[in-house]
Design a protein around this motif. Structure first.
Motif, PDB file in Angstrom:
ATOM      1  N   GLY A  68       7.482 -27.399  -4.393  1.00 51.27           N
ATOM      2  CA  GLY A  68       8.085 -28.633  -3.914  1.00 51.27           C
ATOM      3  C   GLY A  68       8.501 -28.571  -2.469  1.00 51.27           C
ATOM      4  O   GLY A  68       8.412 -27.522  -1.812  1.00 51.27           O
ATOM      5  N   LEU A  69       8.950 -29.717  -1.941  1.00 52.20           N
ATOM      6  CA  LEU A  69       9.382 -29.825  -0.558  1.00 52.20           C
ATOM      7  C   LEU A  69      10.719 -30.544  -0.486  1.00 52.20           C
ATOM      8  O   LEU A  69      10.962 -31.524  -1.211  1.00 52.20           O
ATOM      9  N   GLU A  70      11.577 -30.054   0.396  1.00 53.82           N
ATOM     10  CA  GLU A  70      12.834 -30.716   0.698  1.00 53.82           C
ATOM     11  C   GLU A  70      12.599 -31.638   1.895  1.00 53.82           C
ATOM     12  O   GLU A  70      12.112 -31.195   2.938  1.00 53.82           O
ATOM     13  N   LEU A  71      12.931 -32.927   1.726  1.00 58.17           N
ATOM     14  CA  LEU A  71      12.703 -33.903   2.777  1.00 58.17           C
ATOM     15  C   LEU A  71      13.995 -34.229   3.514  1.00 58.17           C
ATOM     16  O   LEU A  71      15.093 -34.012   3.005  1.00 58.17           O
ATOM     17  N   LYS A  72      13.847 -34.762   4.704  1.00 55.87           N
ATOM     18  CA  LYS A  72      14.990 -35.103   5.545  1.00 55.87           C
ATOM     19  C   LYS A  72      15.398 -36.562   5.312  1.00 55.87           C
ATOM     20  O   LYS A  72      14.560 -37.465   5.352  1.00 55.87           O
ATOM     21  N   ASN A  73      16.671 -36.758   5.012  1.00 57.64           N
ATOM     22  CA  ASN A  73      17.270 -38.101   4.884  1.00 57.64           C
ATOM     23  C   ASN A  73      16.658 -38.939   3.767  1.00 57.64           C
ATOM     24  O   ASN A  73      16.655 -40.174   3.844  1.00 57.64           O
ATOM     25  N   THR A  74      16.144 -38.298   2.742  1.00 55.69           N
ATOM     26  CA  THR A  74      15.611 -39.035   1.603  1.00 55.69           C
ATOM     27  C   THR A  74      15.492 -38.087   0.409  1.00 55.69           C
ATOM     28  O   THR A  74      15.643 -36.866   0.552  1.00 55.69           O
ATOM     29  N   THR A  75      15.215 -38.639  -0.758  1.00 55.26           N
ATOM     30  CA  THR A  75      15.072 -37.829  -1.964  1.00 55.26           C
ATOM     31  C   THR A  75      13.928 -36.841  -1.804  1.00 55.26           C
ATOM     32  O   THR A  75      12.826 -37.204  -1.382  1.00 55.26           O
ATOM     33  N   SER A  76      14.187 -35.600  -2.151  1.00 53.44           N
ATOM     34  CA  SER A  76      13.191 -34.551  -1.949  1.00 53.44           C
ATOM     35  C   SER A  76      12.159 -34.521  -3.064  1.00 53.44           C
ATOM     36  O   SER A  76      12.385 -35.048  -4.164  1.00 53.44           O
ATOM     37  N   LEU A  77      11.044 -33.874  -2.777  1.00 56.46           N
ATOM     38  CA  LEU A  77       9.950 -33.746  -3.744  1.00 56.46           C
ATOM     39  C   LEU A  77      10.038 -32.383  -4.424  1.00 56.46           C
ATOM     40  O   LEU A  77       9.174 -31.528  -4.273  1.00 56.46           O
ATOM     41  N   GLN A  78      11.110 -32.191  -5.191  1.00 53.65           N
ATOM     42  CA  GLN A  78      11.351 -30.910  -5.845  1.00 53.65           C
ATOM     43  C   GLN A  78      11.603 -31.027  -7.340  1.00 53.65           C
ATOM     44  O   GLN A  78      11.443 -30.043  -8.059  1.00 53.65           O
ATOM     45  N   ALA A  79      12.006 -32.192  -7.815  1.00 49.13           N
ATOM     46  CA  ALA A  79      12.385 -32.343  -9.220  1.00 49.13           C
ATOM     47  C   ALA A  79      12.197 -33.799  -9.635  1.00 49.13           C
ATOM     48  O   ALA A  79      11.848 -34.664  -8.824  1.00 49.13           O
ATOM     49  N   GLY A  80      12.435 -34.040 -10.947  1.00 51.54           N
ATOM     50  CA  GLY A  80      12.334 -35.396 -11.469  1.00 51.54           C
ATOM     51  C   GLY A  80      10.911 -35.875 -11.662  1.00 51.54           C
ATOM     52  O   GLY A  80      10.652 -37.078 -11.726  1.00 51.54           O
ATOM     53  N   PHE A  81       9.976 -34.942 -11.789  1.00 53.47           N
ATOM     54  CA  PHE A  81       8.564 -35.300 -11.905  1.00 53.47           C
ATOM     55  C   PHE A  81       8.126 -35.385 -13.360  1.00 53.47           C
ATOM     56  O   PHE A  81       8.650 -34.686 -14.237  1.00 53.47           O
ATOM     57  N   LYS A 154      12.149 -31.211   5.741  1.00 53.42           N
ATOM     58  CA  LYS A 154      13.308 -30.387   6.092  1.00 53.42           C
ATOM     59  C   LYS A 154      13.002 -28.920   5.831  1.00 53.42           C
ATOM     60  O   LYS A 154      13.378 -28.040   6.598  1.00 53.42           O
ATOM     61  N   GLU A 155      12.309 -28.652   4.721  1.00 58.24           N
ATOM     62  CA  GLU A 155      11.825 -27.301   4.403  1.00 58.24           C
ATOM     63  C   GLU A 155      10.867 -27.385   3.230  1.00 58.24           C
ATOM     64  O   GLU A 155      11.055 -28.189   2.321  1.00 58.24           O
ATOM     65  N   GLU A 156       9.838 -26.574   3.291  1.00 57.31           N
ATOM     66  CA  GLU A 156       8.970 -26.417   2.133  1.00 57.31           C
ATOM     67  C   GLU A 156       9.588 -25.360   1.228  1.00 57.31           C
ATOM     68  O   GLU A 156      10.022 -24.309   1.702  1.00 57.31           O
ATOM     69  N   ARG A 157       9.605 -25.624  -0.083  1.00 52.62           N
ATOM     70  CA  ARG A 157      10.301 -24.747  -1.030  1.00 52.62           C
ATOM     71  C   ARG A 157       9.343 -24.051  -2.000  1.00 52.62           C
ATOM     72  O   ARG A 157       9.687 -23.814  -3.161  1.00 52.62           O
ATOM     73  N   THR A 158       8.185 -23.696  -1.510  1.00 51.60           N
ATOM     74  CA  THR A 158       7.233 -22.965  -2.341  1.00 51.60           C
ATOM     75  C   THR A 158       7.721 -21.539  -2.563  1.00 51.60           C
ATOM     76  O   THR A 158       8.056 -20.840  -1.602  1.00 51.60           O
ATOM     77  N   GLN A 159       7.745 -21.104  -3.814  1.00 56.51           N
ATOM     78  CA  GLN A 159       8.215 -19.761  -4.145  1.00 56.51           C
ATOM     79  C   GLN A 159       7.054 -18.856  -4.578  1.00 56.51           C
ATOM     80  O   GLN A 159       6.054 -19.313  -5.124  1.00 56.51           O
ATOM     81  N   PHE A 160       7.248 -17.576  -4.317  1.00 48.98           N
ATOM     82  CA  PHE A 160       6.372 -16.523  -4.814  1.00 48.98           C
ATOM     83  C   PHE A 160       7.286 -15.469  -5.445  1.00 48.98           C
ATOM     84  O   PHE A 160       7.772 -14.567  -4.759  1.00 48.98           O
ATOM     85  N   ALA A 161       7.562 -15.617  -6.741  1.00 52.89           N
ATOM     86  CA  ALA A 161       8.453 -14.696  -7.447  1.00 52.89           C
ATOM     87  C   ALA A 161       7.662 -13.451  -7.835  1.00 52.89           C
ATOM     88  O   ALA A 161       6.711 -13.518  -8.617  1.00 52.89           O
ATOM     89  N   LEU A 162       8.057 -12.323  -7.286  1.00 49.40           N
ATOM     90  CA  LEU A 162       7.304 -11.085  -7.469  1.00 49.40           C
ATOM     91  C   LEU A 162       7.767 -10.337  -8.710  1.00 49.40           C
ATOM     92  O   LEU A 162       8.887 -10.516  -9.190  1.00 49.40           O
ATOM     93  N   ALA A 163       6.903  -9.454  -9.186  1.00 50.74           N
ATOM     94  CA  ALA A 163       7.175  -8.735 -10.431  1.00 50.74           C
ATOM     95  C   ALA A 163       7.874  -7.403 -10.200  1.00 50.74           C
ATOM     96  O   ALA A 163       8.071  -6.640 -11.142  1.00 50.74           O
ATOM     97  N   GLY A 164       8.244  -7.099  -8.959  1.00 54.49           N
ATOM     98  CA  GLY A 164       8.907  -5.831  -8.693  1.00 54.49           C
ATOM     99  C   GLY A 164       9.232  -5.671  -7.219  1.00 54.49           C
ATOM    100  O   GLY A 164       8.945  -6.536  -6.388  1.00 54.49           O
ATOM    101  N   ASP A 165       9.837  -4.553  -6.905  1.00 55.60           N
ATOM    102  CA  ASP A 165      10.208  -4.206  -5.526  1.00 55.60           C
ATOM    103  C   ASP A 165       9.011  -3.510  -4.879  1.00 55.60           C
ATOM    104  O   ASP A 165       8.951  -2.292  -4.778  1.00 55.60           O
TER     105      ASP A 165
END
Length: 710
Positions: A68-81, A154-165
């Motif tokens: 998802g993406l966080e937008l500036k001054n408006t509802t972000s594209l991260q949830a509610g889909f 405002k920021e792109e919120r793409t995650q890459f959750a890794l499986a270890g250190d």
């Protein structure tokens, strides 16, 4: 009837909305790679949050991660889909690059496109996933729609959750440079090593104690090699990665513009592709064409004017301080108020008629295509650090550089001259002069330009990697194509495979190249890492081939030395792929070692096939490449400061044929610090059944030419 005035209808709408939310939350999609070894899962989590995960042979590569993406001054594209559509397809083609590491490239993937609708805003966002045998690419797509026409990221919120250190090979996150030494450490150690890793640069803006750059190369404890990067960076901000070192989650961090915005978007629009390359073999990472395949086919109907180039240049003597770019030592110069014919020359200006003709003669004698000349044009006296808007005009030569005569002389020898356009970061000034500069090049026979962006970007406040400046690089590239000019961009954003679409992008820097050997030196393991990191997005103009590694021998004021043996300098022409290869040393040093220089003369710059014979990031790499349209092969091997014994077999050679192997190797006493110029050359007959064992000195390597015996 208006349902909003009917309580029964209202209850039905509420129930329908709840069912849609639950359906969106529980809906999951799965898609596999063509060979079935990679599995992608896409799910809407609680609250309508889009997520994805990726496994390789059943082993986790990316754990459940948010999109998802966080937008500036408006509802972000991260949830509610809710998921309102999906499309799948398989694609398989083979295409031919204009130049490259192989004659053809297979583009084979399974695709899933998920359309997501945000009920509260009636906005639609599509996420397109492509799963290849060697990894994953995905991007955000924003169709034209009334509720989402213009927006600011405002920021792109793409995650890459890794499986270890994981063990990581990383650079400090920075909006303006990638010219740092790569740090090898566990991800959990990034924070503690960041301060020491952030060394001074001409322009730099580090942003976080845990921010790192892409391409990011990693190795898991159970032996998975993972590379994260991006592809097709157009009209968007360059992506870095912010590390949550407690949870081992990487999240996208875009480069801001002068007012802090991360992207100005008008629909329809797409983000660049976010890429994950994965394998349990290191060599597969090096051979991956995933980033190239995620770019569009070439935009040019005619590519006959785009040719690989092997060149020499008036460059190293200035980099090492022996000569100067400037014609005079006078400063505070304004181009419209000085007559260079009346000033006192400094006597050290390297780009003079006599010196350039020496290089032209050398290039012609040894079969090189071109000569690069830096410092030919007025304005170099106080170009750096002054933040001057009007600093160069790109068409006016110094008095001792005769454009007409030198191009006549070069043409008579069958040699091209490569233009140099240093902008000093003043992109507005470059665009101001771009048409006249390219017309000047066409008039005088230049067909390639090396651009430079040393220093802070002017207008001040912008960064080398923000959306506006990335659009400038793209503008220069496409404008150059209109004039049939090839571009070698230095200090520009790191490549993301755009050379497939715009193949006149024949080279880039975007990392610490050989010039840093004159500024204190690159680590001995540097060239064992760059192919796994920087070169994932495209070739690098690394400028190898330094034979006199002790700079003080010709400039006593510079005590730096090249952290490499001479034999490894030869190997770099194979291991550091580029269709634009420079013999970077001064020609006098080549004349002292013509036996070793023979390899640079012989080695190809365009290839039909590439094999990785050995590889481990940070330790060693051995490539074998087949010359374009020929039966000859070339091998290059580079290792770290430990040295090693390389063992390879030549089974890639055509069975039943004999070859003469000329081996350029470290002598037994060679060492990158103590005895760098100790090398041996030997010849032997080989076939596809031959196995070779070769010593590699600390900081050393070897190069081999394999020529079919008729």
């Amino acid at each position: 009837m208006n349902p909003l005035r009917n309580p029964v209808s209202t209850r039905r709408l509420g129930l329908l909305g709840l069912l849609c939310l639950l359906w969106g939350t529980l809906r999951a999609e799965e898609i596999k790679s063509p060979n079935g070894q990679l599995t992608l899962n896409v799910t809407l989590a609680e609250g309508g949050v889009p997520t994805y995960s990726l496994t390789y042979k059943g082993r986790p590569v990316i754990k459940t991660s948010k999109l998802g993406l966080e937008l500036k001054n408006t509802t972000s594209l991260q949830a509610g889909f809710t998921q309102t559509d999906k499309q799948t397809r398989s694609f398989d083609e083979t295409w031919t690059p204009v130049w490259g590491e192989s004659k053809t490239i297979r583009n084979h993937y399974n695709e899933l496109a998920v359309t997501l609708t945000q009920a509260a805003t009636q906005r639609t966002m599509r996420v397109r996933f492509r799963v290849f045998d060697d990894g994953l690419g995905f991007r955000y797509e924003f169709p034209r729609q009334p509720k989402l026409d213009y927006f600011t990221i405002k920021e792109e919120r793409t995650q890459f959750a890794l499986a270890g250190d994981h063990k990581a090979f990383w650079l400090p996150g920075d909006y303006d440079t990638q010219e740092y030494s790569t740090v090898t450490s566990k991800l959990s150690e990034v924070r503690g090593k960041m301060k020491a890793a952030t060394t001074p640069n001409a322009s730099q803006t580090p942003f976080s104690p845990t921010g790192v750059q892409t391409p990011l190369m990693m190795k898991s404890q159970d032996g998975l090699y993972i590379n994260i990067h991006e592809a097709a960076l157009i009209d968007y901000s360059c992506m870095h990665l912010e590390l949550d070192d407690k949870n081992m989650v990487l999240e996208s961090h875009l480069t801001p513009d002068a007012v802090g915005d991360k992207g100005l978007i008008q629909t329809p629009a797409n983000s660049p592709w976010r890429t994950v390359i994965v394998s349990d073999k290191a060599g597969d990472i090096l051979l991956s064409k995933l980033v190239l395949n995620l770019n569009e086919p070439t935009k040019y109907p005619d590519v006959s004017w785009i040719k690989p180039v092997k060149y020499v240049g008036v460059w190293w003597e200035m980099i090492t301080g022996k000569g100067t770019w400037s014609y005079t030592n006078q400063e505070n110069i304004k181009l419209d108020s000085i007559d260079y014919k009346t000033v006192q020359p400094n006597g050290t200006h390297a780009a003079n008629n006599t010196r350039v003709k020496q290089y032209i003669d050398f290039a012609a004698k040894h079969g090189f295509d071109a000569v690069l000349v830096e410092g030919w044009n007025i304005g170099w006296e106080d170009w750096f650090g002054k933040h001057k808007d009007y600093v160069f005009d790109f068409v006016t030569p110094y008095p001792d550089f005769d454009v007409v005569e030198l191009n006549r002389y070069a043409a008579s020898k069958g040699v091209k001259i490569i233009m140099h356009h240093e902008t000093s970061g003043s992109v507005r000034n470059y665009e101001r002069h771009l048409d006249s500069a390219f017309q000047f090049m066409n008039k005088y026979g230049y067909n390639a330009v090396k651009t430079g962006y040393v220093g802070d970007i002017v207008p001040l406040g912008h960064h080398h990697y923000d959306q506006w400046v990335n659009n400038h690089y793209q503008y220069v590239l496409e404008k150059a194509a209109e004039h049939k000019i090839m571009v070698n961009g230095h200090e520009a954003v790191r490549p993301t495979g755009l050379a497939r679409t715009f193949p006149n992008l024949i080279g880039n820097e975007a990392a610490r190249g050989t010039e840093y050997e004159s500024f204190g030196g690159n680590n001995a393991d540097h060239t064992t890492i760059l192919p796994f990191t920087r070169l994932i997005g495209g070739p690098m103009d690394y400028t190898p081939g330094i034979f006199q590694t002790r700079i003080s021998t010709f400039n006593p004021q510079n005590t730096s030395f090249v952290h490499s043996t001479l034999a490894r300098q030869l190997a770099l022409y194979v291991t550091m792929y580029s269709p634009l290869q420079m013999a970077a040393d001064m020609i006098e040093h080549y004349n002292e070692h013509l036996d070793a220089f023979q390899f640079i003369k012989d080695v190809a710059v365009d290839w039909d096939d590439t094999k990785v014979l050995e590889a481990e990031p940070g330790d060693y790499i051995t490539y074998a490449r087949k010359a374009k349209g020929k039966s000859s092969w070339f091998i290059g091997s580079t290792c770290d400061e430990q040295g090693r014994t390389s063992k390879i077999d030549l089974s890639f050679l055509e069975p039943g044929k004999k070859y003469t192997a000329t081996i350029y190797a470290d002598a037994p006493t060679a060492h990158y610090e103590k005895n760098p110029q100790a090398y041996q050359i030997r010849k032997q007959k080989v076939t596809s059944k031959t196995k070779l064992t070769q010593f590699c000195a600390p900081g050393g390597g070897y190069a081999i030419s394999l020529v079919e015996t008729k």
